[in-house]
Design an enzyme around this catalytic site. Structure first.
Site, PDB file in Angstrom:
ATOM      1  N   ASP A   1       3.063  -8.367   7.098  1.00  0.00           N
ATOM      2  CA  ASP A   1       3.764  -8.202   8.358  1.00  0.00           C
ATOM      3  C   ASP A   1       4.781  -9.235   8.676  1.00  0.00           C
ATOM      4  OD1 ASP A   1       3.877  -6.347  10.572  1.00  0.00           O
ATOM      5  OD2 ASP A   1       3.750  -8.022  11.970  1.00  0.00           O
TER       6      ASP A   1
ATOM      7  N   ARG B   1     -20.958 -22.374  14.784  1.00  0.00           N
ATOM      8  CA  ARG B   1     -21.045 -24.041  14.393  1.00  0.00           C
ATOM      9  C   ARG B   1     -22.351 -24.524  14.913  1.00  0.00           C
ATOM     10  NH1 ARG B   1     -15.645 -26.115  13.155  1.00  0.00           N
ATOM     11  NH2 ARG B   1     -16.351 -28.088  13.949  1.00  0.00           N
TER      12      ARG B   1
HETATM   13  C1  LIG Z   1      13.866 -10.279   8.603  1.00  0.00           C
HETATM   14  C2  LIG Z   1      13.918  -9.199   7.693  1.00  0.00           C
HETATM   15  C3  LIG Z   1      13.007  -8.285   7.468  1.00  0.00           C
HETATM   16  N1  LIG Z   1      13.088  -7.238   6.590  1.00  0.00           N
HETATM   17  C4  LIG Z   1      12.092  -6.167   6.637  1.00  0.00           C
HETATM   18  O1  LIG Z   1      11.628  -5.944   7.882  1.00  0.00           O
HETATM   19  C5  LIG Z   1      10.485  -5.129   7.699  1.00  0.00           C
HETATM   20  C6  LIG Z   1       9.296  -5.834   8.613  1.00  0.00           C
HETATM   21  O2  LIG Z   1       8.510  -4.830   9.198  1.00  0.00           O
HETATM   22  P1  LIG Z   1       7.012  -4.644   8.854  1.00  0.00           P
HETATM   23  O3  LIG Z   1       6.147  -4.114  10.075  1.00  0.00           O
HETATM   24  O4  LIG Z   1       6.611  -6.006   8.480  1.00  0.00           O
HETATM   25  O5  LIG Z   1       6.877  -3.884   7.585  1.00  0.00           O
HETATM   26  P2  LIG Z   1       7.195  -2.077   7.456  1.00  0.00           P
HETATM   27  O6  LIG Z   1       8.598  -2.171   6.845  1.00  0.00           O
HETATM   28  O7  LIG Z   1       7.233  -1.574   8.763  1.00  0.00           O
HETATM   29  O8  LIG Z   1       6.368  -1.739   6.406  1.00  0.00           O
HETATM   30  P3  LIG Z   1       4.618  -1.799   6.443  1.00  0.00           P
HETATM   31  O9  LIG Z   1       4.159  -2.967   5.411  1.00  0.00           O
HETATM   32  O10 LIG Z   1       4.356  -0.323   5.894  1.00  0.00           O
HETATM   33  O11 LIG Z   1       4.210  -1.958   7.891  1.00  0.00           O
HETATM   34  C7  LIG Z   1       9.983  -5.473   6.383  1.00  0.00           C
HETATM   35  O12 LIG Z   1      10.091  -4.053   5.823  1.00  0.00           O
HETATM   36  C8  LIG Z   1      10.983  -6.291   5.740  1.00  0.00           C
HETATM   37  O13 LIG Z   1      11.126  -6.037   4.319  1.00  0.00           O
HETATM   38  C9  LIG Z   1      14.180  -7.146   5.574  1.00  0.00           C
HETATM   39  O14 LIG Z   1      14.225  -6.273   4.908  1.00  0.00           O
HETATM   40  N2  LIG Z   1      15.152  -8.323   5.580  1.00  0.00           N
HETATM   41  C10 LIG Z   1      14.994  -9.427   6.431  1.00  0.00           C
HETATM   42  O15 LIG Z   1      16.041 -10.053   6.503  1.00  0.00           O
END
Ligand SMILES: Cc1cn([C@@H]2O[C@H](COP(=O)(O)OP(=O)(O)OP(=O)(O)O)[C@@H](O)[C@H]2O)c(=O)[nH]c1=O
Length: 613
Positions: A88, A519
């Site tokens: 995430d 603990r």
């Molecule tokens: C800052 C930044 C972020 N991202 C994308 O932002 C999403 C974050 O969202 P997530 O919730 O972590 O993931 P998701 O895309 O919803 O996928 P999932 O893992 O299925 O939750 C991811 O995609 C990352 O690459 C970029 O591609 N480039 C950047 O510079």
């Protein structure tokens, strides 16, 4: 091509990436990993306010994403994958967590906040290791996070809107993608680029290497150099795995020329010379106590409180206010800056976020009292470490002139101020660990819990927050319970938590579906642990649970440094030690508990859950 040998190890396993992010898929497949993609259905709805830090939130979300996929796959075909990876990515600025924008207006709000400033990008990663026996799924979770600092240049409204209309911000945390058009917004970056894109590949590989090949002391040198081994370093991964811990096998020394410099080596020609000495972590290890002591002193002198109330302040002003010399204060402040606790600008010194979070004397997650306790109490015991090692026993008699049958009653609870000092220290520590401890397993099937030796109730309140239907009894010595009132938080959970005075070695234990020892077992000898477990076992109904929260060293599963240090601490200060998962498994099984499962959740405690047969 596979650079990190550990990636090759994963080729034998069924690996699932629990993510729909195309960036994560690309980063991992570029690294040579083979995996299936099963996007998680976990909705990112955890309450951000209940996390002490943004990265704790990101790690928990990553973990929940991965666990959801592991459980779903197991249910579907009764064959969970070997490893599920969840991640995430969030953007954090001035205490705010930014995720993906919901619409263009939201993207504009986010990008305007980031405009002209530096922010942090955190990616939390969870690696869930699954195994199933007789149709039952067992999961061990390893978590970590990476931080990268990104600075945006000053951008015009026109440019921001043009960027938003490109559509790029919508599926990206913070509303930008550094890898594409968003790269133009970025003035500088400090840290791992791929972490911003969505997956901290370098740290992931190091973490896997720690898990699959726990470091040997001599490897610390290489770790310090922070290098990825050359391609041919580990041609055959099993070579590395097979290395003994003592002398190292013939294969093992291939990439460790320094290992051959010992007395017994036949190849004296390869002894390091002064020109070729590798960088050494040893001086840093030797100096460690100076840094600890500087931190203790800054806490004792309430430097962080002062800067919270009146900072930024100059050295002269701080020296005057803490009643110290200007030169001494300067040294103390500079150490705090060097270790990331203070910032220094033209306007003077001020607290960093880290100090504000953990080192104020009255912060919600304050470790201030823990530092002071280490200074006032533990420090004296450690002066006699050599005797502790020789005798295999704690050093209260030598250091503090007290004979200790019970390390708590005899050394802390006889004196009101000492008792409160100890309770404050433990309260801070458990408060920081409580959320991870409370959520290491899903405890929602229990309706009542009893936290034995639960002290100020820090864990009990967190359990109440996580499980609104759970009633929690804190059972501790009368002298502890009488002062626990000073630590009660307000809020709706108060009604779920009650305190009962008693001694868990003597008095009957309150009834509960789930017993918790956090603990506690590490304080006691095996005899005493058997006594306590037998008492818990007699009170626990069939189907009831026992949650043991302790550090789990060994097992070759993760870096165990914190756990071995803690185990030494138990020798010096108590009658016990840290125990491995196998030891807990045998202990719990011997007392009628089965289905023993572990979750490796944090640097303060890991969790072991077992069910009464
Ligand atoms: C800052 C930044 C972020 N991202 C994308 O932002 C999403 C974050 O969202 P997530 O919730 O972590 O993931 P998701 O895309 O919803 O996928 P999932 O893992 O299925 O939750 C991811 O995609 C990352 O690459 C970029 O591609 N480039 C950047 O510079």
């Amino acid at each position: 091509m596979v650079l990190y040998p550990v990636i090759r190890k994963l080729l034998e396993k069924r690996v699932v990436l629990a993510s729909a992010s195309p960036r994560r898929q690309e980063i991992l497949s570029n690294a040579g990993l083979r995996f299936e993609v099963v996007p998680s259905r976990f909705t990112e709805k955890l309450s951000k306010a209940s996390f002490p830090t943004p990265y704790a939130y990101a790690m928990e979300t990553a973990k929940q994403k991965a666990l959801e996929v592991a459980r779903r796959m197991h249910q579907k075909d009764l064959r969970a994958p070997d490893i599920v990876i969840g991640a995430d990515t969030i953007v954090a600025l001035e205490g705010l967590i930014l995720e993906k924008p919901v619409d263009k207006a939201d993207a504009h709000k986010m990008l305007s906040r980031l405009n002209g400033k530096e922010h942090s990008v955190f990616t939390g990663v969870a690696i869930v290791h699954c195994s199933s026996q007789g149709g039952k799924l067992d999961m061990d979770v390893w978590e970590f996070y990476e931080e990268t600092r990104v600075r945006f240049s000053q951008l015009s409204e026109e440019l921001l809107w043009e960027y938003i209309h490109s559509g790029e911000p919508m599926d990206k945390a913070g509303g930008y993608g550094i890898q594409a058009l968003g790269g133009m917004l970025v003035e500088s970056i400090h840290g791992d680029f791929l972490n911003v894109v969505g997956f901290p590949l370098n740290r992931f590989c190091k973490k896997l290497a720690e898990l699959f090949y726990p470091p040997r002391p001599e490897d610390l040198q290489r770790e310090k150099q922070d290098s990825i081994p050359a391609v041919d370093t580990f041609d055959n991964p099993s070579d590395v795995e097979g290395l003994g811990s003592s002398q190292g096998g013939a294969q093992g020394v291939r990439d460790r020329p320094w290992a051959e410099g010992g007395k017994d080596t036949k190849d004296a020609g390869r002894r390091p010379t002064v020109e070729s000495l590798p960088p050494t972590p040893v001086v840093e290890l030797i100096d460690g106590y100076k840094v600890s002591k500087a931190l203790f002193t800054a806490c004792k002198m309430k430097v962080f409180d002062l800067l919270r109330d009146e900072g930024p302040l100059s050295t002269v002003d701080i020296a005057r206010k803490i009643d110290a010399s200007e030169c001494g204060t300067g040294h103390l402040l500079d150490i705090c800056v060097a270790f990331g606790l203070l910032d220094k600008t033209d306007r003077g010194y001020s607290n960093t976020d880290l100090a504000s979070l953990y080192l104020l004397s009255d912060g919600e997650y304050s470790l201030h009292s823990l530092a002071v306790h280490n200074n006032n109490h533990s420090w004296h015991l450690y002066n006699h470490l050599e005797s502790a090692i020789r005798e295999g026993a704690n050093q209260h008699q030598r250091a503090l002139q007290i004979t200790v049958d019970d390390p708590f009653q005899d050394s802390f609870y006889r004196n009101k101020e000492k008792k409160l000092q100890f309770m404050r220290a433990m309260h801070g520590l458990i408060n920081v660990a409580a959320r991870q401890a409370a959520t290491a397993f899903d405890l929602s099937r229990f309706s009542s819990a009893c936290d034995l030796g639960g002290c100020t109730g820090a864990l009990a309140y967190q359990l109440a927050r996580q499980y609104p239907g759970l009633k929690v009894t804190v059972f501790d010595l009368p002298e502890v319970v009488e002062d626990a009132v000073y630590f009660q938080p307000g809020g709706p959970q108060t009604g779920q938590v009650s305190f009962v005075p008693g001694d868990f070695f003597r008095d009957s234990l309150p009834e509960a579906d789930l017993y918790i020892v956090c603990r506690i077992l590490h304080d006691w000898s095996d005899d005493k642990v058997h006594q306590l477990l037998s008492r818990i076992s007699s009170s626990c109904k069939p189907g009831g649970g026992l949650l043991v929260l302790e550090m789990l060293p060994g097992e070759d599963k993760r870096e165990a440094r914190a756990a071995v240090v803690q185990s030494l601490n138990m020798l010096v200060q108590t009658l016990g030690r840290e125990r491995t998962l196998s030891e807990y498994r045998s202990l719990l099984q011997a007392h009628g508990f089965a289905d023993v499962r572990a979750a490796y959740v944090g640097s303060i405690v890991d969790a072991v859950l077992a069910t009464r047969v």
